[in-house]
Design a protein around this motif. Structure first.
Motif, mmCIF file in Angstrom:
data_model
loop_
_atom_site.group_PDB
_atom_site.id
_atom_site.type_symbol
_atom_site.label_atom_id
_atom_site.label_comp_id
_atom_site.label_asym_id
_atom_site.label_seq_id
_atom_site.Cartn_x
_atom_site.Cartn_y
_atom_site.Cartn_z
ATOM 1 N N GLU A 639 53.876 -10.278 69.893
ATOM 2 C CA GLU A 639 52.608 -10.095 69.179
ATOM 3 C C GLU A 639 51.960 -11.452 68.972
ATOM 4 O OE1 GLU A 639 53.185 -8.004 65.563
ATOM 5 O OE2 GLU A 639 53.817 -6.120 66.515
ATOM 6 N N HIS A 640 50.628 -11.476 69.090
ATOM 7 C CA HIS A 640 49.876 -12.708 68.869
ATOM 8 C C HIS A 640 48.481 -12.320 68.384
ATOM 9 C CE1 HIS A 640 47.622 -16.423 69.794
ATOM 10 N NE2 HIS A 640 48.802 -17.024 69.641
ATOM 11 N N PRO A 641 47.897 -13.066 67.428
ATOM 12 C CA PRO A 641 46.582 -12.678 66.882
ATOM 13 C C PRO A 641 45.478 -12.603 67.930
ATOM 14 C CG PRO A 641 47.614 -14.362 65.514
ATOM 15 C CD PRO A 641 48.462 -14.235 66.736
ATOM 16 N N ALA A 642 45.637 -13.323 69.040
ATOM 17 C CA ALA A 642 44.574 -13.343 70.040
ATOM 18 C C ALA A 642 44.720 -12.241 71.077
ATOM 19 C CB ALA A 642 44.542 -14.701 70.742
ATOM 20 N N LEU A 643 45.901 -11.571 71.118
ATOM 21 C CA LEU A 643 46.198 -10.680 72.237
ATOM 22 C C LEU A 643 46.366 -9.222 71.807
ATOM 23 C CD1 LEU A 643 48.728 -12.985 74.135
ATOM 24 C CD2 LEU A 643 46.254 -12.738 74.510
ATOM 25 N N HIS A 644 46.174 -8.351 72.771
ATOM 26 C CA HIS A 644 46.203 -6.904 72.576
ATOM 27 C C HIS A 644 47.619 -6.444 72.200
ATOM 28 C CE1 HIS A 644 45.757 -2.661 73.224
ATOM 29 N NE2 HIS A 644 44.538 -2.777 73.751
ATOM 30 N N PRO A 645 47.785 -5.713 71.095
ATOM 31 C CA PRO A 645 49.117 -5.182 70.756
ATOM 32 C C PRO A 645 49.592 -4.213 71.847
ATOM 33 C CG PRO A 645 47.614 -5.024 68.881
ATOM 34 C CD PRO A 645 46.786 -5.399 70.069
ATOM 35 N N GLY A 646 50.833 -4.379 72.285
ATOM 36 C CA GLY A 646 51.362 -3.525 73.331
ATOM 37 C C GLY A 646 51.073 -4.022 74.729
ATOM 38 N N ARG A 647 50.214 -5.008 74.859
ATOM 39 C CA ARG A 647 49.920 -5.579 76.168
ATOM 40 C C ARG A 647 50.093 -7.093 76.121
ATOM 41 N NH1 ARG A 647 44.384 -2.166 77.663
ATOM 42 N NH2 ARG A 647 45.273 -0.095 77.255
ATOM 43 N N THR A 648 51.155 -7.487 75.438
ATOM 44 C CA THR A 648 51.434 -8.912 75.247
ATOM 45 C C THR A 648 52.902 -9.168 75.541
ATOM 46 O OG1 THR A 648 49.756 -9.091 73.525
ATOM 47 C CG2 THR A 648 51.407 -10.838 73.611
ATOM 48 N N ALA A 649 53.168 -10.223 76.285
ATOM 49 C CA ALA A 649 54.551 -10.597 76.595
ATOM 50 C C ALA A 649 54.753 -12.069 76.337
ATOM 51 C CB ALA A 649 54.877 -10.269 78.052
ATOM 52 N N ALA A 650 55.952 -12.384 75.863
ATOM 53 C CA ALA A 650 56.335 -13.780 75.667
ATOM 54 C C ALA A 650 57.299 -14.185 76.767
ATOM 55 C CB ALA A 650 56.977 -13.980 74.308
ATOM 56 N N LEU A 651 57.155 -15.407 77.258
ATOM 57 C CA LEU A 651 58.091 -15.958 78.233
ATOM 58 C C LEU A 651 59.187 -16.664 77.452
ATOM 59 C CD1 LEU A 651 55.444 -15.558 79.944
ATOM 60 C CD2 LEU A 651 56.268 -17.449 81.344
ATOM 61 N N VAL A 652 60.375 -16.077 77.448
ATOM 62 C CA VAL A 652 61.487 -16.592 76.641
ATOM 63 C C VAL A 652 62.561 -17.122 77.574
ATOM 64 C CG1 VAL A 652 63.205 -16.028 74.891
ATOM 65 C CG2 VAL A 652 60.956 -14.921 74.835
ATOM 66 N N ASP A 653 62.996 -18.377 77.324
ATOM 67 C CA ASP A 653 64.024 -18.957 78.186
ATOM 68 C C ASP A 653 65.412 -18.525 77.715
ATOM 69 O OD1 ASP A 653 64.677 -20.467 75.958
ATOM 70 O OD2 ASP A 653 63.668 -22.277 76.671
ATOM 71 N N LYS A 654 66.452 -19.021 78.409
ATOM 72 C CA LYS A 654 67.815 -18.593 78.119
ATOM 73 C C LYS A 654 68.278 -19.016 76.736
ATOM 74 C CE LYS A 654 69.564 -18.230 82.840
ATOM 75 N NZ LYS A 654 70.584 -18.675 83.816
ATOM 76 N N SER A 655 67.622 -20.048 76.162
ATOM 77 C CA SER A 655 67.991 -20.494 74.819
ATOM 78 C C SER A 655 67.273 -19.719 73.733
ATOM 79 C CB SER A 655 67.672 -21.990 74.663
ATOM 80 O OG SER A 655 68.380 -22.753 75.623
ATOM 81 N N GLY A 656 66.427 -18.784 74.119
ATOM 82 C CA GLY A 656 65.697 -17.987 73.145
ATOM 83 C C GLY A 656 64.401 -18.602 72.686
ATOM 84 N N ASN A 657 63.964 -19.690 73.322
ATOM 85 C CA ASN A 657 62.716 -20.358 72.940
ATOM 86 C C ASN A 657 61.542 -19.762 73.703
ATOM 87 O OD1 ASN A 657 64.099 -22.229 71.257
ATOM 88 N ND2 ASN A 657 64.675 -23.393 73.086
ATOM 89 N N THR A 658 60.474 -19.512 72.993
ATOM 90 C CA THR A 658 59.253 -19.005 73.627
ATOM 91 C C THR A 658 58.517 -20.156 74.309
ATOM 92 O OG1 THR A 658 59.009 -17.228 72.017
ATOM 93 C CG2 THR A 658 57.048 -17.862 73.241
#
Length: 794
Positions: A639-658
């Protein structure tokens, strides 16, 4: 700045043609952007004095003139100008003359009356855009004198781009000093003799803000004729310098500003109430400026005031209340020195840019004030008469404007320039620029002149020596440092690869401002960080440093869509200032893109379809493949204030960092910004550029086995989790695992879905058996059951 060369020639006999002078100034650091030439007339265009006028017998608008042109007998000329008068001196074109506008003069007859020439207007001589009657010359011009010489026709005007650090060159005198230093020619002495004091009127001057105004000079001049005409030579010089003429008092102050670089102001003495004061504005004060606007004043604004209130914004513009009019007979000249920090930014705050503010913001010579008043008085008394009083010159000893000496080492000069310059030559160069120079054992100690605020350190003196000696005299010396070739890296530059990949997909690179509009930044999720607010922004729309590249890209995207570009793909690599949880910010490089419009360009093969989340995701996956990061990152719902709920993805690395965000612009923002269907992506550039060296894997000689399985999992389980589970138990025998079908039809429960997975099994050392394949398949199914509550679809 526009500089007539004829005006410059009064200060120095430089002996250079316009092109050569322009080149010399450019090499001095005063770039000449253009040269305009005032065309000279050919043939006989002389000063003519009208001895007699009478009406034309057959034409109401024509006048018969008897004109003295310096010959043995006067000539008869028919004139149609309304301002011709007996005793007037005008440019007179005699038969055979050719004017700069291309007109050739011949003797002719007008309505039965002979005319042996033409009385000329300024436009006919190429001196004005519009005709405004005859051009009246000074009464002291001798009949028969060449107008080319009287009006300096054939003159050239240099358009000089004076850099902000060289305020001392915003005048004829300043440019003349530069030319003198470059050519070795001597400046002509232009000091005005002290004006005889004919009255004892004094103006009381008070300085209540000495830190911003440490010197204030004023003089009263009584009995002037401000309706007298400004001489043609002065009007023409101001016109060539880009200024319009108004009346003698205003013209004189503008002339002195251009000649010496000291802005001045004149007040109608009859409208002054009490003492002149230099002070800070008080709460609630306002002023009507000379341009008619009324502005409110802030407490940090320096003003010139009297007992009734503000008279003008100091160093910027005067007020209407004490403006000098044609009927004015008594005036008060004012010339002051204002500190740069007291004026900087105040004019722009009110949307003003004036000749005075340009100079005071950059720095004015603090010793010029009395000199400027003497020069203005000399000119005004010669033009409009009047009696001058004594100069009242207030200086605050507690705030002297001193120039500190700067040390220049001989070794440092040689090290920077790579050129051995004779010690005596260096001293002469610095002295030619008005500096006081003392020779030391290792170099020189130079004290800059009062007007050179740009000279503060050793490098400044080196620059002065280099530009006067000539940059073209510095030899080109090849470098001699040893070169050690580095080992060639098989991994190409990651940044270049990212750019090339995006361009190959139809994206265009954008470059946007690092500062953005606060409202848009806040709308897109920027957190308030006091350190990121600009103290002196260019405009209200560019007032905070960006925490994301999205605001700039969205503005660029909107501009393109507004210009009927229906398919836009933009990307940018730039700096963002990311707010940290602990406070403050982190400066970071990121890559972002924004796309809008159809999936493909208009074509016949497929119908037009709008791009969606998965189109943007495919581009991101392609970028991740370039650096080998695809295996090290997951796309997780976010979720992000600028992006559509349900159509937003975060790129998360193996350490869990976005590391980045991908999604569709939030519908609320899309409606407010009129940008429907926009897809956005932003990711740390460092993460995208972390490349891994590829390891060689031999191509197997043995056949591969293809196995497909279909499992039923809860509908909320993402596809990435399924593939990750498969890869965790897969050995080196599993060459590939991919999802090739997802089914949620009527045969499935509402909370479940069927996912079909294709596996490719292959070994590099032997042929796999059915038992090998069954063993691997069993492990995969077991892991899916254990971790994701999956079951085999029957």
């Amino acid at each position: 700045m526009k500089l007539p060369i004829s005006w410059l020639s009064e200060w120095i006999e430089h002996g250079l043609e316009a092109d050569a002078l322009a080149q010399r100034l450019t090499l001095l650091g005063l770039e000449v952007d253009g040269i305009d030439t005032i065309a000279a007339s050919t043939g006989s265009v002389v000063v003519g004095k009208v001895l007699e006028t009478r009406r034309h017998p057959d034409a109401d608008r024509l006048t018969l003139c008897r004109v003295d042109v310096g010959g043995e007998v006067p000539v008869d000329i028919v004139c149609g100008a309304p301002n011709v008068r007996t005793g007037g001196h005008y440019p007179t074109a005699l038969p055979g003359a050719r004017l700069p506008v291309g007109v050739e003069i011949r003797a002719t007859t007008l309505r039965g009356q002979p005319s042996a020439g033409m009385l000329c207007s300024g436009s006919e001589l190429g001196l004005a855009d519009q005709p405004d009657g005859l051009l009246e010359l000074d009464s002291g011009c001798a009949p028969g004198a060449s107008v080319n010489e009287v009006l300096a026709l054939g003159d050239s005007i240099l358009e000089i781009n004076v850099t902000p650090n060289r305020a001392d060159c915003l005048s004829v005198a300043g440019i003349a000093r530069e030319v003198a230093a470059a050519t070795g020619k001597a400046l002509r002495q232009r000091a005005s003799p002290p004006t005889r004091t004919a009255n004892h009127s004094r103006v009381d001057v008070r300085v209540d803000a000495a830190a911003g105004c440490s010197r204030f000079a004023a003089r009263i001049v009584r009995g002037i004729r401000n309706d007298a005409p400004t001489p043609a030579w002065l009007r023409e010089r101001l016109r060539r310098a880009g200024m319009r003429t108004i009346n003698p008092v205003v013209d004189v102050t503008n002339y002195v500003c251009m000649e010496l670089g000291q802005p001045m102001h004149a007040y109608d003495l009859g409208r002054l109430q009490g003492a002149l004061q230099a002070r800070r504005a008080r709460n609630g004060e306002s002023i009507q400026l000379l341009d008619g606007r009324t502005v409110g004043l802030d407490g940090d604004t320096l003003v010139i005031a009297d007992d009734a209130g503000p008279l003008g914004m100091a160093g910027i513009m005067g007020g209407q209340r004490t403006a000098v009019e044609t009927e004015t007979r008594d005036i008060c000249f004012e010339a002051a020195w204002f500190a740069r920090e007291a004026i900087a930014g105040r004019a722009r705050r009110h949307g003003l840019v004036t000749e005075a503010s340009i100079r005071f913001e950059r720095g004015v010579d603090p010793t010029l004030q009395a000199t400027a008043i003497e020069r203005a008085t000399e000119l005004l008394v010669a033009i409009a008469g009047g009696e001058a009083g004594p100069i009242c010159d207030r200086q605050d000893p507690a705030h002297p404007v001193l120039r500190e000496p700067v040390r220049l080492r001989r070794t440092r000069l040689h090290q920077v320039l790579g050129l051995a310059i004779d010690s005596e030559k260096v001293g002469d160069v610095l002295r030619s620029l008005g500096m006081t120079v003392a020779t030391e054992a290792g170099g020189w100690l130079a004290t800059p002149p009062a007007a050179r605020f740009d000279i503060e350190r050793e490098e400044d003196l080196i620059e002065e020596v280099a530009r006067v000696v000539g940059y073209d005299s510095i030899p080109s010396t090849p470098g001699r440092s040893p070169v050690h070739p580095a080992a060639a890296d098989e991994i190409p530059a990651a940044r270049d690869s990212l750019v090339a990949a995006l361009i190959a997909r139809g994206y265009q690179e954008a470059i946007t401002y690092s500062f953005v509009e606060p409202g848009l930044a806040s709308r897109l999720g920027a957190r308030p960080v006091p350190e990121l607010v600009l103290s002196n922004p260019i405009s209200a729309d560019l007032a905070v440093m960006r925490q994301s590249l999205w605001p700039g890209l969205l503005k660029a995207l909107g501009g393109n869509l507004a210009r009927q570009q229906d398919r836009v793909r933009l990307f940018e690599i730039g700096t963002r200032f990311v707010a940290e949880e602990s406070g403050g910010y982190l400066e970071d490089q990121s890559l972002a893109f924004a796309i809008a419009g159809s999936r493909y360009p208009t074509q016949w093969g497929t119908p037009s379809e709008s791009g969606d989340f998965y189109d943007a995701k495919a581009v991101v996956e392609a970028l991740l493949q370039l650096s080998g990061a695809a295996e090290r990152v997951q796309f997780l719902p976010a979720e992000h204030p600028a992006l559509h709920p349900g159509r937003t993805a975060a790129l998360v690395d193996k350490s869990g960092n976005t590391q980045g965000l991908l999604g569709e612009l939030h519908p609320v923002h899309a409606l407010a910004l009129e940008l429907p269907g926009v897809l956005l992506f932003e990711c740390s550039l460092d993460f995208l550029c972390r490349r891994h060296r590829p390891a060689y894997v031999p191509v197997s000689r043995f056949p591969a086995i293809h196995r497909d399985i279909a499992v039923v999992v809860p509908r909320e389980v993402p596809a990435a989790a399924i593939l990750q589970c498969v890869r965790q138990v897969a050995t080196s025998i599993v060459q590939s695992a991919r999802i090739f079908d997802i089914y949620t039809g009527r045969q499935m429960a509402a909370s479940e879905k069927s996912v079909a997975i294709g596996l490719i099994l292959q070994d590099t050392s032997r042929t796999l058996t059915v038992e090998d394949a069954d063993d691997i398949l069993g492990k995969v199914i077991g892991a899916l059951r254990r971790d994701l509550k999956a079951r085999i679809r029957e």
